[in-house]
Design an enzyme around this catalytic site. Structure first.
Site, PDB file in Angstrom:
ATOM      1  N   GLU A 189      -5.153  -7.611  -0.498  1.00  0.00           N
ATOM      2  CA  GLU A 189      -6.074  -7.674   0.647  1.00  0.00           C
ATOM      3  C   GLU A 189      -7.445  -7.239   0.151  1.00  0.00           C
ATOM      4  O   GLU A 189      -7.566  -6.457  -0.787  1.00  0.00           O
ATOM      5  CB  GLU A 189      -5.669  -6.720   1.775  1.00  0.00           C
ATOM      6  CG  GLU A 189      -4.364  -6.982   2.449  1.00  0.00           C
ATOM      7  CD  GLU A 189      -4.016  -5.871   3.437  1.00  0.00           C
ATOM      8  OE1 GLU A 189      -4.937  -5.146   3.887  1.00  0.00           O
ATOM      9  OE2 GLU A 189      -2.830  -5.716   3.754  1.00  0.00           O
ATOM     10  N   GLU A 223       0.818  -1.220   0.000  1.00  0.00           N
ATOM     11  CA  GLU A 223       0.000   0.000   0.000  1.00  0.00           C
ATOM     12  C   GLU A 223       0.852   1.271   0.000  1.00  0.00           C
ATOM     13  O   GLU A 223       0.551   2.226   0.722  1.00  0.00           O
ATOM     14  CB  GLU A 223      -0.957  -0.001   1.208  1.00  0.00           C
ATOM     15  CG  GLU A 223      -1.898  -1.187   1.225  1.00  0.00           C
ATOM     16  CD  GLU A 223      -2.812  -1.215   2.445  1.00  0.00           C
ATOM     17  OE1 GLU A 223      -2.711  -0.303   3.289  1.00  0.00           O
ATOM     18  OE2 GLU A 223      -3.627  -2.135   2.559  1.00  0.00           O
ATOM     19  N   TRP A 267       0.142   6.193   4.163  1.00  0.00           N
ATOM     20  CA  TRP A 267       0.006   6.078   5.610  1.00  0.00           C
ATOM     21  C   TRP A 267       1.136   5.279   6.256  1.00  0.00           C
ATOM     22  O   TRP A 267       1.344   5.359   7.456  1.00  0.00           O
ATOM     23  CB  TRP A 267      -1.348   5.467   5.985  1.00  0.00           C
ATOM     24  CG  TRP A 267      -1.806   4.340   5.114  1.00  0.00           C
ATOM     25  CD1 TRP A 267      -1.375   3.056   5.127  1.00  0.00           C
ATOM     26  CD2 TRP A 267      -2.789   4.404   4.080  1.00  0.00           C
ATOM     27  NE1 TRP A 267      -2.021   2.308   4.183  1.00  0.00           N
ATOM     28  CE2 TRP A 267      -2.904   3.106   3.521  1.00  0.00           C
ATOM     29  CE3 TRP A 267      -3.593   5.433   3.589  1.00  0.00           C
ATOM     30  CZ2 TRP A 267      -3.787   2.821   2.481  1.00  0.00           C
ATOM     31  CZ3 TRP A 267      -4.469   5.138   2.547  1.00  0.00           C
ATOM     32  CH2 TRP A 267      -4.567   3.854   2.021  1.00  0.00           C
ATOM     33  N   TYR A 275     -10.993  -2.200   0.198  1.00  0.00           N
ATOM     34  CA  TYR A 275     -11.917  -2.366   1.319  1.00  0.00           C
ATOM     35  C   TYR A 275     -13.189  -1.580   1.009  1.00  0.00           C
ATOM     36  O   TYR A 275     -13.280  -0.393   1.284  1.00  0.00           O
ATOM     37  CB  TYR A 275     -11.275  -1.875   2.616  1.00  0.00           C
ATOM     38  CG  TYR A 275     -10.203  -2.812   3.124  1.00  0.00           C
ATOM     39  CD1 TYR A 275     -10.487  -3.743   4.113  1.00  0.00           C
ATOM     40  CD2 TYR A 275      -8.931  -2.786   2.595  1.00  0.00           C
ATOM     41  CE1 TYR A 275      -9.519  -4.623   4.570  1.00  0.00           C
ATOM     42  CE2 TYR A 275      -7.956  -3.657   3.032  1.00  0.00           C
ATOM     43  CZ  TYR A 275      -8.256  -4.576   4.025  1.00  0.00           C
ATOM     44  OH  TYR A 275      -7.297  -5.451   4.462  1.00  0.00           O
TER      45      TYR A 275
END
Length: 600
Positions: free
Chosen positions: A494, A400, A405, A464
């Site tokens: 994911e 990611e 982040w 997500y």
């Protein structure tokens, strides 16, 4: 993904609710949201959450009540990346008298965003009544924000009542499937050389900056080829030309696994699941739950090097579990690495919680570089243990990155790409040859963050969607195909809710595997209903662990990821599964002949 909380030798990875991936983040709705706490100052008396007194909130739920002195503030805090991607702060606010409050964000370094007044951003006021307030956050850069503050600018103390506080994205969220699915133009071109409407020319749209599909997903299907501004998606009909593995010396077991993934890609979707990172829990818990519910076990097991590097570092048994998963169960192992720097930097992989600087870490001679080399060596030592045991694995380092982040993505693409090269270089020097390299994007793929086809074996996205939204993300699938030229296996690194296999089939976006996150993403039915888990795991296009075991027993390699052990009895190649495997082998018979002849 997630955040570690250490308690002795126990750790938990909590899923982030970043707005880059979800449409809204609730701060307060009858209760302060999980992960939020109070960092207020200069309050007159205690703050009461879930206050049920007057004035009553419009939704009938309890509210937050607090009295704030001049320049004091009610400060709500979260370190879960909740602010990432936020475009607006929306809330209901009431006060005993018309308040003058400033709203601003604050980060870990106590830096403030520009204050916005309630008088300029709220509906008409009446003392003691609620007004809807909307504050624009679009001009505030994403990054390290962890607090939202309500500061009283009046000389007198004022009592404040808050309800329905949430961070929201103003754009159409990326998980919404555009209206064009599953219908395609007759020539199966993913892109249409059309403007969004007859009212605006293609040149106008490009001039307005509307060609960034990451920021403006509603532009999907309008690539404006003639503008030379938006990327042209690879057409659905473009043939796949899957490349040879990155490591030219890949050992036999890893090459067999890679060939298996390559062979099954665009035919079957492997099921995958992340094991829990809570060392106090049953590390097989999610797998047992899914097997008991659906009658099938995930084929791909997501594991993590998180506990082997950083402080505190300890043995969590993942190497033993990986060996068992592959050797005894014929499962497929994927490792990610939530890379925690040393305690002197703040032992957290989140950029907001560490001072570790990737721009220094990739420069020889710096302290950070030396620590980086030592950390990579720690992971290499574990990879060698797996290699010695004959276990190949898919490795997803630096995941990611474009999300920003994590510390490895917080300073832009250039140092990230240098770090990718450094990790691969160290693995090559150490003569590790059991690794299949998986590159990962947070959300929509961004070409600037891609290491290049010559450095990657598999490409992936992490997605997500909102709870209960079972999307297949075909736009991501074809964007990846465009970036790589159709040369790479494509998977989910994911996912939250399981992707809809039916939509994959309809759109042609047949991902190599999905990889559902752990904990609440499996338990509780909020993210994934039991009905949906059963539907996806029992879909004909999905291959589960038992199907992989049946392929191994059939002795067909590929598509089996490992050779058959003749000492083991036939156990899985029976009943309905036998029919499923037989039909699959009939389907792939021609390609299997090509493979055996060295032509696939």
């Amino acid at each position: 993904m997630g955040k570690p909380l250490f308690a002795g030798a126990s750790a938990v990875l909590l899923a982030s609710s970043a707005l880059a991936q979800l449409s809204d983040v609730v701060v307060y709705d009858g209760a302060l949201a999980k992960g939020w706490d109070e960092w207020s100052w200069s309050l007159e008396g205690s703050t009461v959450y879930n206050y049920a007194g007057a004035p009553a909130a419009p939704n009938g739920k309890p509210v937050i009540k607090t009295s704030v002195t001049q320049w004091g503030a009610l400060s709500l805090h979260s370190n879960n990346n909740d602010f990432y991607g936020a475009k607006t702060l929306v809330l209901l606010l009431a006060a005993d008298s018309k308040p003058n409050f400033n709203i601003f964000l604050q980060d870990a370094a106590n830096a403030n965003s520009a204050a916005q007044s309630t008088s300029g951003n709220c509906e008409a006021w009446a003392a003691g009544a609620y007004a809807k307030c909307t504050f624009d956050l679009s001009g505030i850069p994403d990054g390290t924000w962890n607090r939202v503050n309500f500061q009283n600018t009046d000389a007198a103390t004022n009592t404040l009542y808050l309800s329905d506080v949430k961070l929201s994205a103003t754009e159409k969220p990326p998980y919404v499937v555009p209206d064009s699915y599953p219908t395609y133009p007759a020539n199966e071109q993913w892109c249409q050389d059309l403007a969004p409407s007859a009212d605006y020319t293609c040149e106008q749209q490009a001039g307005w900056g509307k060609c960034n599909l990451t920021e403006n997903p509603w532009m999907n299907g309008y690539c404006q080829v003639t503008c030379n501004a938006c990327p042209q998606y690879a057409p659905r009909s473009q043939p796949w030309k899957l490349s040879a593995p990155y490591d030219k010396k890949l050992n036999k077991a890893a090459k067999t696994l890679y060939d298996s993934l390559k062979f099954s890609f665009n035919r079957k979707v492997l099921s995958g699941q992340a094991e829990t990172a809570d060392t106090s829990q049953d590390r097989d818990g999610e797998f047992k739950f899914i097997a008991n519910l659906t009658g099938a076990t995930p084929a791909v097991r997501l594991m993590d090097f998180i506990f082997y590097v950083g402080e505190p570092a300890f043995e969590d048994g993942s190497i033993a579990r990986a060996i068992d998963w592959y050797q005894n169960k014929s499962g497929i192992v994927q490792y990610q690495w939530h890379w925690r720097p040393r305690a002197e930097y703040g032992s957290s992989f989140y950029a907001a919680e560490t001072t570790f600087d990737i721009t220094k870490a990739v420069v020889k001679g710096t302290k950070e570089y030396n620590h980086t080399i030592e950390d990579i060596a720690g992971v290499i030592a574990k990879a060698k243990l797996l290699e010695k045991a004959g276990v190949p694995f898919i490795f997803r380092p630096l995941h990611e990155p474009n999300g920003g982040w994590f510390w490895w993505g917080s300073k832009g693409a250039a140092p990230y790409l240098k770090m990718w090269d450094l990790i691969q270089s160290e693995f090559t020097k150490a003569k590790v040859h059991n690794v299949i390299w998986l590159h990962n994007f947070a959300g929509a793929p961004v070409p600037e963050w891609y290491p290049g086809n010559n450095k990657v074996d598999i490409v992936s996205v992490d997605r997500y969607s909102a709870p209960g939204v079972y999307d297949a993300y075909p736009s991501d699938f074809y964007r990846l195909k465009y970036i790589t030229g159709g040369t790479k296996i494509q998977v989910f690194g994911e996912n939250g809710p399981v992707p809809d296999i039916k939509l994959m089939v309809e759109t042609g976006a047949l991902w190599g595997y999905f990889a559902t996150w752990n904990g609440d993403f499996i338990y509780g039915q909020k993210q994934n209903s039991e009905k949906e888990l059963i539907r996806q795991y029992q879909h004909d296009k999905v291959f589960n662990l038992e199907d992989i075991q049946a392929l191994v027993e059939a002795g067909v390699c590929p598509p089996a990821p490992k050779p058959r052990d003749p000492k083991k009895k036939i156990k899985y190649l029976l009943g309905k599964r036998l029919k499923k495997i037989t039909e699959y082998l009939k389907e792939v018979a021609k390609d299997l002949v090509k493979y055996l002849a060295g032509k696939f």
